[in-house]
Design an enzyme around this catalytic site. Structure first.
Site, short mmCIF file in Angstrom:
data_model
loop_
_atom_site.label_atom_id
_atom_site.label_comp_id
_atom_site.label_asym_id
_atom_site.label_seq_id
_atom_site.Cartn_x
_atom_site.Cartn_y
_atom_site.Cartn_z
N LYS A 71 0.83 -1.22 0.00
CA LYS A 71 0.00 0.00 0.00
C LYS A 71 0.86 1.27 0.00
O LYS A 71 0.58 2.21 -0.75
CB LYS A 71 -0.93 -0.04 1.21
CG LYS A 71 -1.92 1.10 1.32
CD LYS A 71 -3.13 0.69 2.15
CE LYS A 71 -2.79 -0.02 3.42
NZ LYS A 71 -2.08 0.82 4.40
N THR A 73 4.03 1.50 -0.96
CA THR A 73 4.73 1.51 -2.24
C THR A 73 3.82 2.07 -3.33
O THR A 73 4.25 2.89 -4.17
CB THR A 73 5.19 0.09 -2.61
OG1 THR A 73 6.09 -0.39 -1.60
CG2 THR A 73 5.88 0.06 -3.96
N ARG A 94 2.21 8.43 7.02
CA ARG A 94 2.52 8.34 8.45
C ARG A 94 4.02 8.12 8.66
O ARG A 94 4.72 7.63 7.79
CB ARG A 94 1.77 7.17 9.09
CG ARG A 94 0.28 7.39 9.22
CD ARG A 94 -0.37 6.22 9.93
NE ARG A 94 -0.24 4.98 9.17
CZ ARG A 94 -0.44 3.77 9.67
NH1 ARG A 94 -0.78 3.63 10.93
NH2 ARG A 94 -0.32 2.70 8.92
N LYS A 105 7.83 -6.33 10.10
CA LYS A 105 7.63 -5.70 8.80
C LYS A 105 8.90 -5.12 8.18
O LYS A 105 9.01 -5.02 6.96
CB LYS A 105 6.59 -4.58 8.92
CG LYS A 105 5.19 -5.07 9.22
CD LYS A 105 4.26 -3.92 9.52
CE LYS A 105 4.10 -3.02 8.31
NZ LYS A 105 3.14 -1.92 8.59
N ALA A 273 -2.95 1.78 13.82
CA ALA A 273 -4.15 1.61 12.99
C ALA A 273 -5.22 0.77 13.67
O ALA A 273 -6.31 0.62 13.12
CB ALA A 273 -3.77 1.00 11.65
N PHE A 301 -3.69 -0.49 7.40
CA PHE A 301 -4.34 -1.78 7.21
C PHE A 301 -5.35 -1.75 6.06
O PHE A 301 -5.29 -0.89 5.19
CB PHE A 301 -4.97 -2.27 8.51
CG PHE A 301 -3.99 -2.54 9.61
CD1 PHE A 301 -2.74 -3.10 9.34
CD2 PHE A 301 -4.27 -2.23 10.93
CE1 PHE A 301 -1.82 -3.35 10.35
CE2 PHE A 301 -3.36 -2.48 11.95
CZ PHE A 301 -2.14 -3.04 11.66
N PHE A 382 3.50 -8.62 -9.38
CA PHE A 382 4.68 -9.36 -8.97
C PHE A 382 5.22 -10.14 -10.17
O PHE A 382 4.45 -10.50 -11.07
CB PHE A 382 4.35 -10.32 -7.83
CG PHE A 382 4.34 -9.69 -6.47
CD1 PHE A 382 5.34 -9.96 -5.55
CD2 PHE A 382 3.33 -8.81 -6.10
CE1 PHE A 382 5.33 -9.37 -4.28
CE2 PHE A 382 3.31 -8.23 -4.85
CZ PHE A 382 4.32 -8.51 -3.93
N TRP A 410 6.72 -0.71 -8.21
CA TRP A 410 7.84 -1.27 -7.46
C TRP A 410 9.05 -1.43 -8.38
O TRP A 410 10.17 -1.08 -8.01
CB TRP A 410 7.46 -2.62 -6.86
CG TRP A 410 8.54 -3.21 -5.99
CD1 TRP A 410 8.75 -3.01 -4.66
CD2 TRP A 410 9.59 -4.10 -6.42
NE1 TRP A 410 9.85 -3.71 -4.22
CE2 TRP A 410 10.39 -4.39 -5.28
CE3 TRP A 410 9.92 -4.68 -7.65
CZ2 TRP A 410 11.50 -5.23 -5.35
CZ3 TRP A 410 11.04 -5.51 -7.71
CH2 TRP A 410 11.81 -5.79 -6.56
#
Length: 556
Positions: A71, A73, A94, A105, A273, A301, A382, A410
């Site tokens: 999200k 990215t 944020r 993460k 979140a 999230f 991907f 990405w």
């Protein structure tokens, strides 16, 4: 072998933060520099332009999975893509917490060729905002115990102190502690504990304040506990709001940095979140909107938590509204929602994908029907995605009446998001009138049921005796008209983390309630949500290092 995120970031030549500010026509005299590449923007920057507010694009996602959705990215790549097509764009995100950075993460500044830089600074101490918030939180905690030690004039019941200490680190050992033991001069022995700093109400207060005066007033309203006679005690009763605000006076100012492609980014505030509303600060969002034609922001999230709170809490309290919504999904994550094991996600599995797509369809339904906002689905591509799987997903989304765009930010940065940027601009040109999941005049119980039924797709809620009692108490104290901040698992639309896909006919168990009276919402706890996470068996911290020249490696 492809480069790690940190290697890509460190190989990029940055522009000075003054040059970034000039892209948004921000007077560089309003900047407070933290080196060459990051700065705080003074409150005056909000008033140095007469242009109308720009368009706001909210990036949200399906329920997250260990496979990753990307999200942040996508948010960064979309901002870069808007700049590529000639739009005056900015991004509002944020600040990362050290807990997740060193926990599961890893870094939280985007990924690949869609990152915010300097990523090491942003992921670590940055401009010290989280440290200031932790200090202010712990000052209040110290003043509460000090008041009790010196005679307890307010008659505070030590067993009913709600204010916990905070630290910006995952540390399960501190969730529940006993303090004040030993000599009498050490204070009154009592049970307590620590929350992670981003779960502190002070973080939420900072993110929902427009000025120092407003922040100080919100701080004074924070509920810190009860007396022996069951009367509420507020932070203002111990006269802590002034000192706390003094610690936060610089932290309240938004931070300005840049992407790999030099798009301006405001990174400010990082509320949890779950326990809080999971959005960057109102000041940062509004500063961006007053200086850019298009602003990309995100909420924590999936859309059931992040987008719902963004709309029902942040938009209500800040009087803003998204002009368009981007819902991020990956084939890998959707296959996990369809029951495919993480080890098998790289293999083509059409049936597993079809079984997981209903999760995405529910989020689309929420954005378009519950909140009446235009939306586009962004497929975060991907390398192992197959064309047949992509076609299945695209056809299903289109059959449901929504637009879908494949994004490659990405791998390609802004160039990989141009189609998405063009669609977002088109959506922003539509007339919209946002709606909410509930009315503030609804009872606490009704608000919760409306969220469960309309946003989660459940049958309703089941309340513990303690939660019912607290709801009655909060209503009597005059807090019933506040927005609701649901604290539930992010992994499922329900409160059962294992119920993936699109569960139906379920009840959400309401464990307990608390009021963040200063921030302005009621926290509704479900399941086993915790305010202080723990580190995994192999924390990301084990991979982080720094060489003799100060170059950091292993952040992500």
């Amino acid at each position: 072998m492809s480069k790690q995120d940190i290697e890509i970031a460190q190989s990029t030549e940055m522009l000075s933060v003054d040059e970034i500010a000039r892209k948004l026509s921000i007077d560089t005299s309003t900047l407070e520099h933290y080196g060459k590449y990051k700065a705080k923007v003074d409150f005056d920057a909000l008033h140095t332009t007469e242009k109308k507010n720009g368009k706001l694009i909210l990036v949200t996602a399906i329920n997250p999975t260990p496979a990753g959705e990307g999200k942040t990215t996508m948010s960064v790549g979309l901002g870069d893509a808007l700049q590529k097509i000639g739009k005056k764009a900015a991004i509002a995100l944020r600040e990362p917490s050290l807990g997740p950075v060193f926990g599961v993460k890893g870094g939280a500044a985007g990924g690949g060729h869609a990152q915010v830089i300097p990523m090491e600074d942003i992921n670590l101490h940055f401009t010290g905002d989280l440290h200031a918030i932790g200090a202010a939180n712990n000052l209040v905690a110290a003043m509460i115990d000090n008041h009790i030690y010196h005679g307890n004039e307010l008659d505070i019941d030590p067993r009913r102190i709600m204010w916990r200490r905070a630290m910006d680190m995952n540390d399960r050992q501190l969730r529940s502690i006993v303090s004040g033991i030993g000599a009498k001069t050490n204070g009154m022995p009592r049970e307590g504990g620590f929350d992670i700093t981003v779960a502190s109400e002070i973080m939420a207060v900072l993110c929902l304040s427009h000025s120092l005066d407003e922040m100080k007033e919100k701080l004074s309203r924070c509920l810190i506990g009860y007396t022996f006679n069951n009367e509420p005690i507020k932070l203002g009763d111990i006269n802590a709001q002034g000192a706390a605000a003094a610690l936060l006076k610089d932290a309240l100012k938004p931070n300005l940095v840049q992407t790999l492609e030099h798009t301006p980014v405001f990174i400010h505030g990082g509320p949890f979140a779950n326990i809080a509303h999971g959005c960057n600060s109102l000041l940062a969002t509004k500063t961006a909107l007053s200086h850019a034609d298009y602003v990309v922001t995100e909420a924590g999230f999936g859309a059931d938590l992040g987008a719902e709170k963004f709309i029902d809490i942040k938009c209500r309290l800040g009087n803003i509204s998204p002009d368009a919504v981007v819902i991020v999904a990956t084939l890998r994550a959707l296959k996990m929602h369809g029951g495919v094991k993480k080890t098998d996600l790289s293999k083509e599995n059409n049936e597993g994908l079809k079984a997981g797509i209903p999760n995405l369809l529910k989020h689309i339904e929420n954005i378009k029907k519950t909140f009446s906002l235009p939306a586009v689905v962004a497929i975060n591509a991907f390398p192992d995605d197959t064309q047949e799987e992509l076609d299945i997903l695209k056809e299903t989304i289109q059959a449901a009446g929504s637009r879908v765009v494949q994004s490659n930010v990405w791998a390609e940065g802004g160039n990989g998001g141009i189609e998405l940027a063009e669609e977002a601009v088109r959506l922003c040109d539509q007339d919209t009138e946002m709606t909410f999941a509930y009315e503030l005049t609804d009872s606490i119980e009704t608000k919760v049921d409306k969220i469960v039924q309309s946003v989660y797709g459940g049958r309703g809620s089941e309340w513990s005796v303690a939660a019912k009692r607290t709801a009655k108490r909060l209503t009597a104290l005059g807090y019933a008209d506040l927005p609701i901040c649901m604290a539930k698992t992010q992994y499922s639309l329900s409160d059962d983390a294992k119920a993936l896909g699109r569960p139906t006919d379920f009840l959400v168990n309401i464990r307990e309630l608390s009021v963040s009276a200063g921030a302005g919402f009621i926290v509704v706890m479900t399941g086993n949500i915790m305010r202080m996470p723990g580190l995994p068996k192999v924390p990301a911290a084990e991979q982080v290092d720094v060489d003799n020249l100060g170059k950091i490696t292993g952040l992500f």
